[in-house]
Design a protein around this motif. Structure first.
Motif, PDB file in Angstrom:
ATOM      1  N   SER A  24     -10.317 -51.049   0.433  1.00 31.68           N
ATOM      2  CA  SER A  24     -11.360 -50.248   1.078  1.00 31.68           C
ATOM      3  C   SER A  24     -10.827 -49.620   2.356  1.00 31.68           C
ATOM      4  O   SER A  24     -10.920 -48.410   2.553  1.00 31.68           O
ATOM      5  N   THR A  25     -10.274 -50.413   3.238  1.00 24.88           N
ATOM      6  CA  THR A  25      -9.831 -49.890   4.523  1.00 24.88           C
ATOM      7  C   THR A  25      -8.474 -49.207   4.384  1.00 24.88           C
ATOM      8  O   THR A  25      -8.224 -48.167   4.989  1.00 24.88           O
ATOM      9  N   VAL A  28      -8.518 -45.571   3.268  1.00 20.76           N
ATOM     10  CA  VAL A  28      -8.997 -44.654   4.314  1.00 20.76           C
ATOM     11  C   VAL A  28      -7.824 -44.302   5.221  1.00 20.76           C
ATOM     12  O   VAL A  28      -7.553 -43.128   5.502  1.00 20.76           O
ATOM     13  N   SER A 138     -17.112 -41.216   7.979  1.00 18.17           N
ATOM     14  CA  SER A 138     -16.945 -41.908   6.699  1.00 18.17           C
ATOM     15  C   SER A 138     -18.116 -41.726   5.741  1.00 18.17           C
ATOM     16  O   SER A 138     -17.970 -41.922   4.550  1.00 18.17           O
ATOM     17  N   ALA A 227     -13.560 -46.391  -2.268  1.00 15.64           N
ATOM     18  CA  ALA A 227     -12.428 -45.892  -1.481  1.00 15.64           C
ATOM     19  C   ALA A 227     -11.512 -45.033  -2.351  1.00 15.64           C
ATOM     20  O   ALA A 227     -10.869 -44.106  -1.864  1.00 15.64           O
ATOM     21  N   TYR A 620     -15.078 -49.062   6.411  1.00 18.03           N
ATOM     22  CA  TYR A 620     -14.655 -47.663   6.237  1.00 18.03           C
ATOM     23  C   TYR A 620     -14.468 -47.021   7.624  1.00 18.03           C
ATOM     24  O   TYR A 620     -13.508 -46.289   7.865  1.00 18.03           O
TER      25      TYR A 620
END
Ligand SMILES: Cc1cc2nc3c(=O)[nH]c(=O)nc-3n(C[C@H](O)[C@H](O)[C@H](O)COP(=O)(O)OP(=O)(O)OC[C@H]3O[C@@H](n4cnc5c(N)ncnc54)[C@H](O)[C@@H]3O)c2cc1C
Length: 638
Positions: A24-25, A28, A138, A227, A620
């Motif tokens: 997820s992170t 990004v 985001s 994501a 995010y």
């Protein structure tokens, strides 16, 4: 752009940034960094890329990927002493998009006080105001929120404009679900009857009360926005963004002449000079995994020297906070049978004939149960559930752990307990969440009746006092980590959950929700009536992970057990070095090469204290924020 299916092509180039874990992170950070065409970005993801797989894209298929090793790491806790030695499943995404590919898609922000706690704990630049621009980057909130009249919106406690705190121009597509179920509104009305007001602006920093959450479901296509679809796929044609899947990072390679076993934490900082990964499935004993960040750091020689030595790993950076301070949101499911067996609930999807019709309806209209997920929530300060003396007793129970936390309770660990004590006594801060689910959920107590229709309330503890740990179990790459969330090890966690369950039972007994219910199924009427023992027994048997682990690489001052500083640099490392691309030591299934910027820990593990919200919206935004640190770090030498 290249999605590399073999390590030779991936390692054939020099990268400016390597992102470990395409979750997820991580995605990004990677996608945003690659917006600068002058840099090369590589993503190394352990799991596969499930492109357009309906188990991912169809919202109503949530749950089908849990327990499937091609999606889920399928971690397990150690036997939990305070839960009669139960071993709990701990799901985590092992696929491109990470846990955003398998999660239940609700989108929530925490309160201003939650973010302020990060600052209070010693991290400048992390207040609500500091996060807000990154929330906006985001999210893509629909212009027209819930369709319908003002009354309908009020009925659902759904967002209405919220000038300035939401954006329709960010990446993750958000929308309200089209199907709520017949118990969604009665759940809110019952709560209101018990004095809990509705809060249509729960994303504006004051998040207590009842609300319908938006979800990360694209309202146009009625498919999951994760994501992968929001960040990776739109950038995947960039020639400077490179992805390798099926590649398990085992170590960050650290360099520095002063690093040696006898000189742990010696002069200077360890420099990250490369990443080692293994490609393909594990050969011996099946695929295994890690709660990523702390385990990779430990296997790289960063952590508690005594623990590392006991595993045969040479300690290079003395950082005892690695893997400690693990926190989660423990959750207790309760299910009630409905009087009318003709009510349309999620239970109907257990019937293959109904499910087939409903799927057809979804495919034609992008509506119905398959386009939806549960979305009615209530966040409660303890004052709704407990009397002032009961709350004071819980607050006082924190003092012994706070005072024994070193430096007479004035150190960082003590400060965390002090903040939690304040939140417990604060009538504007939520400690318990009630999540409404329009179907049976108490599977740990037994199966539902075949024709039964149910409503469930999940009771979640938002600021558990129990803290656990996650550590590498061996020097061997891919060895299973030891994850001990230490659920309910602080007795007040049981007290708060038990009050939460009793309050949820009152909600289920209050009109109009109560009018629809025939009887409590789980816990049973006897368990609910039996005071301490029966109810506590039920909680011990049914409590599960809310799947929101944080804290194991906390952003805190180093003296307070921190692992990363307020700019997310791992203490004791300098983090960056560019060196020639090819290793002399590359083997077929084990790649070591030098390149790169590594050592930034960017995921849920950096949050030092748990928030009163489900984490994905915050994570995010974290990725968006971190991208600027990385850029400044490289370009500005910060
Ligand atoms: C069942 C479930 C339901 C949830 N529902 C919600 C919800 O409704 N709302 C919400 O806000 N939150 C929800 N969450 C939580 C939320 O989705 C996660 O907290 C969040 O996605 C975690 O993001 P992350 O970047 O920290 O980690 P992840 O997204 O898990 O990313 C980590 C990535 O690193 C990869 N990786 C790990 N180790 C290695 C290695 N050694 N080498 C290479 N790659 C590696 C993993 O495969 C993964 O892709 C849910 C979680 C679960 C499990």
């Amino acid at each position: 752009m290249p999605h590399h299916s073999n390590p030779e092509s991936f390692t054939r180039r020099t990268y400016d940034y390597i992102v470990i874990g395409g979750g997820s992170t991580g995605l990004v950070v990677a996608a945003r960094l690659a917006e600068d065409p002058s840099v090369q970005v590589g993503i190394i993801e352990a799991g596969p890329y499930h492109k357009d797989d309906p188990r991912v894209t169809i919202p109503g298929y949530f749950g089908k990927t849990l327990g499937d090793p091609s999606f889920d790491w399928m971690f397990e806790s150690t036997p939990q002493t305070h839960l009669d030695n139960r071993i709990l499943p701990l799901a985590r995404g092992r696929t491109l998009g990470g846990t955003s590919t398998i999660n239940s898609m609700t989108w929530a922000r925490a309160s201003k006080a939650d973010y302020a706690a990060l600052v209070e704990l010693g991290n400048k630049g992390w207040s609500w105001e500091d996060w807000l621009p990154y929330f906006l980057r985001s999210e893509s909130m629909p212009e027209a929120y819930v369709k319908g009249s003002r009354e309908e919106k009020e009925d659902l406690a759904a967002y209405d404009a919220n000038e300035g705190v939401h954006s329709s121009e960010g990446r993750v597509k958000l929308g309200y679900v089209p199907w709520f179920g017949d118990t969604h509104r009665p759940f809110f009305r019952a709560l209101e009857g018990l004095g809990v007001p509705s809060n249509p602006s729960s994303g504006s920093g004051a998040n207590t009360g009842n609300f319908t959450l938006v979800t990360s479901i694209d309202p146009k296509s009625a498919t999951r926005s994760n994501a992968t679809s929001a960040y990776y796929e739109p950038s995947s044609q960039s020639s400077n963004l490179h992805l390798i899947t099926g590649a398990h990072v085992t170590r960050i390679l650290l360099d520095g002449p002063e690093r040696s076993e006898g000189n742990v934490g010696g002069k200077g900082e360890a420099r990250a000079v490369g990443v080692e990964f293994e490609f393909g499935d594990a050969q011996d004993g099946g695929e295994e995994g890690s709660y990523m960040s702390p385990v990779i750091l430990e296997q790289s020689g960063i952590g508690s020297p005594s623990l590392l030595k006991s595993l045969g790993i040479t300690p290079l950076v003395d950082l005892p906070g690695v893997g400690e301070n693990l926190q989660d949101h423990p959750l207790v499911p309760m299910s009630y049978e409905l009087k009318d067996s003709k009510t349309i609930t999620g239970d109907l999807l257990r019937d293959p004939a109904f499910a087939a019709k409903e799927l057809e309806y979804y495919q034609k209209t992008r509506k119905g149960q398959y386009a939806s997920i549960h979305s009615a929530f209530s966040l409660l300060p303890l004052q709704h559930l407990m009397t002032p003396p009961q709350i004071s007793a819980v607050a006082r129970s924190i003092d012994p752990v706070r005072l024994s936390a070193g430096n007479g309770g004035r150190g960082g660990k003590g400060k965390r307990y002090e903040i939690q004590r304040r939140w417990i006594e604060d009538p504007t801060h939520a400690n318990i969440e009630l999540m409404h689910v329009p179907e049976y959920c108490a599977f740990g107590a037994g199966p539902p009746k075949k024709e039964g229709r149910y409503v469930s309330i999940l009771v979640v503890l938002m600021h558990a006092l129990s803290k656990g740990s996650v550590h590498a179990s061996s020097k061997k790459s891919r060895a299973r980590p030891v994850i001990n969330p230490a659920f309910l090890s602080h007795p007040s966690d049981m007290t708060m959950l038990a009050h939460g369950v009793r309050f949820a039972h009152r909600v289920a007994g209050t009109s109009p929700l109560g009018d629809l219910i025939s009887s409590p199924s789980h816990p049973t009427a006897e368990e609910l009536a039996s005071g301490g023992g029966g109810l506590e027994g039920y909680i011990k048997k049914l409590v599960e992970s809310g799947h929101h682990p944080i804290g194991s690489c906390s952003m805190l001052p180093r003296r307070d057990g921190g692992v990363v500083d307020e700019r997310l640099k791992v203490y004791g490392t300098s983090n960056i070095r560019f060196v020639p691309p090819f290793p002399s030591s590359a083997r077929t299934d084990d790649f070591v090469w030098d390149c790169v910027v590594v050592g930034f820990v960017v995921d849920a593990s950096i949050l030092p204290i748990h928030f009163s919200a489900h984490p994905q919206a915050t994570l995010y935004a974290l990725g968006e924020k971190v991208r600027f640190f990385l850029y400044q770090f490289v370009v500005g030498g910060v």
